[in-house]
Motif scaffolding. Structure first.
Motif, PDB file in Angstrom:
ATOM      1  N   LYS A  43      -0.284   0.254  10.225  1.00 44.55           N
ATOM      2  CA  LYS A  43       0.880   0.956   9.667  1.00 44.55           C
ATOM      3  C   LYS A  43       2.191   0.290  10.093  1.00 44.55           C
ATOM      4  CE  LYS A  43       2.348   5.520   8.533  1.00 44.55           C
ATOM      5  NZ  LYS A  43       1.645   6.639   7.982  1.00 44.55           N
ATOM      6  N   THR A  44       2.263  -0.131  11.354  1.00 44.85           N
ATOM      7  CA  THR A  44       3.460  -0.822  11.856  1.00 44.85           C
ATOM      8  C   THR A  44       3.644  -2.153  11.130  1.00 44.85           C
ATOM      9  OG1 THR A  44       3.165   0.195  14.024  1.00 44.85           O
ATOM     10  CG2 THR A  44       4.594  -1.747  13.918  1.00 44.85           C
ATOM     11  N   LEU A  45       2.550  -2.906  10.996  1.00 45.85           N
ATOM     12  CA  LEU A  45       2.613  -4.198  10.309  1.00 45.85           C
ATOM     13  C   LEU A  45       2.996  -4.020   8.845  1.00 45.85           C
ATOM     14  CD1 LEU A  45      -0.559  -5.831  11.886  1.00 45.85           C
ATOM     15  CD2 LEU A  45       1.834  -6.249  12.496  1.00 45.85           C
ATOM     16  N   PHE A  46       2.525  -2.945   8.224  1.00 46.31           N
ATOM     17  CA  PHE A  46       2.885  -2.653   6.840  1.00 46.31           C
ATOM     18  C   PHE A  46       4.388  -2.385   6.724  1.00 46.31           C
ATOM     19  CE2 PHE A  46       2.993   0.523   3.248  1.00 46.31           C
ATOM     20  CZ  PHE A  46       2.820  -0.414   2.243  1.00 46.31           C
ATOM     21  N   TYR A  57      14.232  -9.513  -1.526  1.00 44.73           N
ATOM     22  CA  TYR A  57      14.327  -9.023  -2.903  1.00 44.73           C
ATOM     23  C   TYR A  57      13.048  -9.307  -3.691  1.00 44.73           C
ATOM     24  CZ  TYR A  57      19.205  -8.790  -1.568  1.00 44.73           C
ATOM     25  OH  TYR A  57      20.367  -8.535  -0.901  1.00 44.73           O
ATOM     26  N   LEU A  58      11.896  -9.125  -3.024  1.00 42.82           N
ATOM     27  CA  LEU A  58      10.600  -9.307  -3.667  1.00 42.82           C
ATOM     28  C   LEU A  58       9.948  -7.937  -3.843  1.00 42.82           C
ATOM     29  CD1 LEU A  58       9.320 -12.394  -1.656  1.00 42.82           C
ATOM     30  CD2 LEU A  58      10.206 -12.370  -3.996  1.00 42.82           C
ATOM     31  N   ASN A  59       9.555  -7.642  -5.041  1.00 39.36           N
ATOM     32  CA  ASN A  59       8.949  -6.359  -5.361  1.00 39.36           C
ATOM     33  C   ASN A  59       7.466  -6.403  -5.012  1.00 39.36           C
ATOM     34  OD1 ASN A  59       7.881  -4.049  -6.554  1.00 39.36           O
ATOM     35  ND2 ASN A  59       9.247  -4.181  -8.328  1.00 39.36           N
ATOM     36  N   ILE A  60       7.002  -5.454  -4.224  1.00 43.43           N
ATOM     37  CA  ILE A  60       5.594  -5.413  -3.834  1.00 43.43           C
ATOM     38  C   ILE A  60       4.680  -5.237  -5.043  1.00 43.43           C
ATOM     39  CG2 ILE A  60       5.357  -2.942  -3.366  1.00 43.43           C
ATOM     40  CD1 ILE A  60       3.872  -3.895  -0.703  1.00 43.43           C
ATOM     41  N   GLN A  61       5.217  -4.737  -6.142  1.00 42.33           N
ATOM     42  CA  GLN A  61       4.416  -4.580  -7.369  1.00 42.33           C
ATOM     43  C   GLN A  61       4.024  -5.930  -7.970  1.00 42.33           C
ATOM     44  OE1 GLN A  61       3.095  -1.651  -8.199  1.00 42.33           O
ATOM     45  NE2 GLN A  61       4.143  -0.941  -6.364  1.00 42.33           N
ATOM     46  N   ALA A  73      -6.738  -4.440  12.721  1.00 41.15           N
ATOM     47  CA  ALA A  73      -5.369  -4.048  12.349  1.00 41.15           C
ATOM     48  C   ALA A  73      -4.966  -4.677  11.020  1.00 41.15           C
ATOM     49  CB  ALA A  73      -4.381  -4.463  13.434  1.00 41.15           C
ATOM     50  N   MET A  74      -5.553  -5.804  10.700  1.00 45.32           N
ATOM     51  CA  MET A  74      -5.252  -6.490   9.443  1.00 45.32           C
ATOM     52  C   MET A  74      -6.248  -6.115   8.356  1.00 45.32           C
ATOM     53  SD  MET A  74      -2.694  -8.328   9.942  1.00 45.32           S
ATOM     54  CE  MET A  74      -1.796  -9.450  10.927  1.00 45.32           C
ATOM     55  N   GLY A  80      -6.102  -0.547   8.264  1.00 50.61           N
ATOM     56  CA  GLY A  80      -5.666  -1.933   8.319  1.00 50.61           C
ATOM     57  C   GLY A  80      -4.521  -2.209   7.359  1.00 50.61           C
ATOM     58  N   LEU A  81      -3.782  -3.258   7.642  1.00 51.31           N
ATOM     59  CA  LEU A  81      -2.662  -3.657   6.789  1.00 51.31           C
ATOM     60  C   LEU A  81      -3.106  -3.820   5.336  1.00 51.31           C
ATOM     61  CD1 LEU A  81       0.213  -4.626   6.264  1.00 51.31           C
ATOM     62  CD2 LEU A  81      -0.441  -6.862   7.192  1.00 51.31           C
ATOM     63  N   GLN A  82      -4.252  -4.455   5.118  1.00 58.00           N
ATOM     64  CA  GLN A  82      -4.716  -4.672   3.747  1.00 58.00           C
ATOM     65  C   GLN A  82      -4.925  -3.358   3.004  1.00 58.00           C
ATOM     66  OE1 GLN A  82      -7.943  -4.397   2.063  1.00 58.00           O
ATOM     67  NE2 GLN A  82      -8.870  -3.250   3.719  1.00 58.00           N
ATOM     68  N   LYS A  83      -5.330  -2.302   3.689  1.00 55.67           N
ATOM     69  CA  LYS A  83      -5.533  -0.986   3.064  1.00 55.67           C
ATOM     70  C   LYS A  83      -4.198  -0.382   2.628  1.00 55.67           C
ATOM     71  CE  LYS A  83      -7.441   3.079   2.215  1.00 55.67           C
ATOM     72  NZ  LYS A  83      -7.348   3.462   0.845  1.00 55.67           N
ATOM     73  N   PHE A  84      -3.174  -0.465   3.510  1.00 53.39           N
ATOM     74  CA  PHE A  84      -1.863   0.079   3.167  1.00 53.39           C
ATOM     75  C   PHE A  84      -1.256  -0.664   1.976  1.00 53.39           C
ATOM     76  CE2 PHE A  84      -2.186   1.400   7.662  1.00 53.39           C
ATOM     77  CZ  PHE A  84      -2.013   2.774   7.488  1.00 53.39           C
ATOM     78  N   VAL A  85      -1.416  -1.986   1.957  1.00 56.47           N
ATOM     79  CA  VAL A  85      -0.895  -2.769   0.833  1.00 56.47           C
ATOM     80  C   VAL A  85      -1.664  -2.422  -0.443  1.00 56.47           C
ATOM     81  CG1 VAL A  85      -0.616  -5.106  -0.114  1.00 56.47           C
ATOM     82  CG2 VAL A  85      -0.052  -4.661   2.287  1.00 56.47           C
ATOM     83  N   ALA A  86      -2.989  -2.344  -0.362  1.00 51.01           N
ATOM     84  CA  ALA A  86      -3.815  -2.037  -1.542  1.00 51.01           C
ATOM     85  C   ALA A  86      -3.515  -0.653  -2.095  1.00 51.01           C
ATOM     86  CB  ALA A  86      -5.292  -2.169  -1.192  1.00 51.01           C
ATOM     87  N   ASP A  87      -3.191   0.300  -1.214  1.00 53.24           N
ATOM     88  CA  ASP A  87      -2.836   1.639  -1.685  1.00 53.24           C
ATOM     89  C   ASP A  87      -1.574   1.603  -2.542  1.00 53.24           C
ATOM     90  OD1 ASP A  87      -5.015   2.773  -0.437  1.00 53.24           O
ATOM     91  OD2 ASP A  87      -3.868   3.573   1.264  1.00 53.24           O
ATOM     92  N   LEU A  88      -0.636   0.725  -2.186  1.00 58.74           N
ATOM     93  CA  LEU A  88       0.624   0.621  -2.919  1.00 58.74           C
ATOM     94  C   LEU A  88       0.508  -0.324  -4.122  1.00 58.74           C
ATOM     95  CD1 LEU A  88       3.405   1.872  -2.639  1.00 58.74           C
ATOM     96  CD2 LEU A  88       4.084  -0.077  -1.263  1.00 58.74           C
ATOM     97  N   GLN A  89      -0.295  -1.390  -3.948  1.00 60.43           N
ATOM     98  CA  GLN A  89      -0.470  -2.362  -5.025  1.00 60.43           C
ATOM     99  C   GLN A  89      -1.938  -2.802  -5.058  1.00 60.43           C
ATOM    100  OE1 GLN A  89      -0.848  -3.743  -7.721  1.00 60.43           O
ATOM    101  NE2 GLN A  89       1.264  -4.363  -8.037  1.00 60.43           N
ATOM    102  N   PRO A  90      -2.767  -2.111  -5.854  1.00 62.60           N
ATOM    103  CA  PRO A  90      -4.196  -2.422  -5.922  1.00 62.60           C
ATOM    104  C   PRO A  90      -4.509  -3.831  -6.437  1.00 62.60           C
ATOM    105  CG  PRO A  90      -3.708  -0.344  -7.040  1.00 62.60           C
ATOM    106  CD  PRO A  90      -2.399  -0.957  -6.674  1.00 62.60           C
TER     107      PRO A  90
END
Length: 180
Positions: A43-46, A57-61, A73-74, A80-90
């Motif tokens: 979560k912190t790394l995310f 100015y990069l859109n996570i989408q 943690a990754m 893990g970081l990959q889970k938080f990113v995937a939740d926002l951008q599958p």
């Protein structure tokens, strides 16, 4: 690409790189920076990753890939970081950092070759003995009579740094032998 590491003063840091492709399909990879982190939880790394993307100015989408080592943690499925990113951008497919696997395989192979294991241990002992105390560091600096060549730490898993550490031992070998 994100990699967490610990610096020489025992502070956790995150290395952040971006790989992009332009309209001509030319791939570029840019080192964005090192960022200090209070911990290496996903979560912190995310939060750090989102902050970096926002500042650039990069859109996570628009993110289509994410690359990390195998640390939980990754890589963790739940926190893990990959889970938080995937939740926002599958569409941001997670790929394991293959160079890290190669790094670990080489490390394991060298550990089983007595001559390589012994020379790496000898180099590590030389470096650690000189670098362990301020007194030793100062004595070695004085012994080298103001030369700028020094000794770098020999990290277990950072092979690019290991190569320069071994190179410094080789450059300083005669002085080290006299010093000891």
């Amino acid at each position: 690409m994100v990699e967490e590491t610990c610096d020489i003063s025992i502070h956790e840091q995150v290395t952040f790189c971006i790989r992009s492709v332009d309209e001509n399909l030319t791939i570029s990879e840019d080192f964005v920076g090192l960022y200090e982190t209070p911990n290496t939880e996903g979560k912190t790394l995310f939060g750090i990753e989102k902050d970096i993307l926002a500042r650039l100015y990069l859109n996570i989408q628009n993110l289509r890939g994410q690359c990390y080592d195998g640390a939980s943690a990754m890589n963790g499925k739940f926190k893990g970081l990959q889970k938080f990113v995937a939740d926002l951008q599958p569409k941001a497919i997670h790929v394991h950092y293959a160079a890290h696997s190669l790094n670990l395989a080489v490390q394991d192979c060298l550990r089983h070759l007595p001559c390589m294991r012994d020379i790496m241990n000898l180099a590590k002992d030389f470096i650690n003995t000189v670098r362990e105390s301020l007194k030793s560091v100062q004595l070695f600096k004085n012994f080298r009579e103001g030369e700028k060549i020094g000794l770098r730490p020999l990290y277990r898993t950072r092979w690019t740094i290991r190569a320069s550490s071994i190179q410094q031992v080789l450059i300083n070998f005669e002085r080290l032998a006299e010093f000891f």
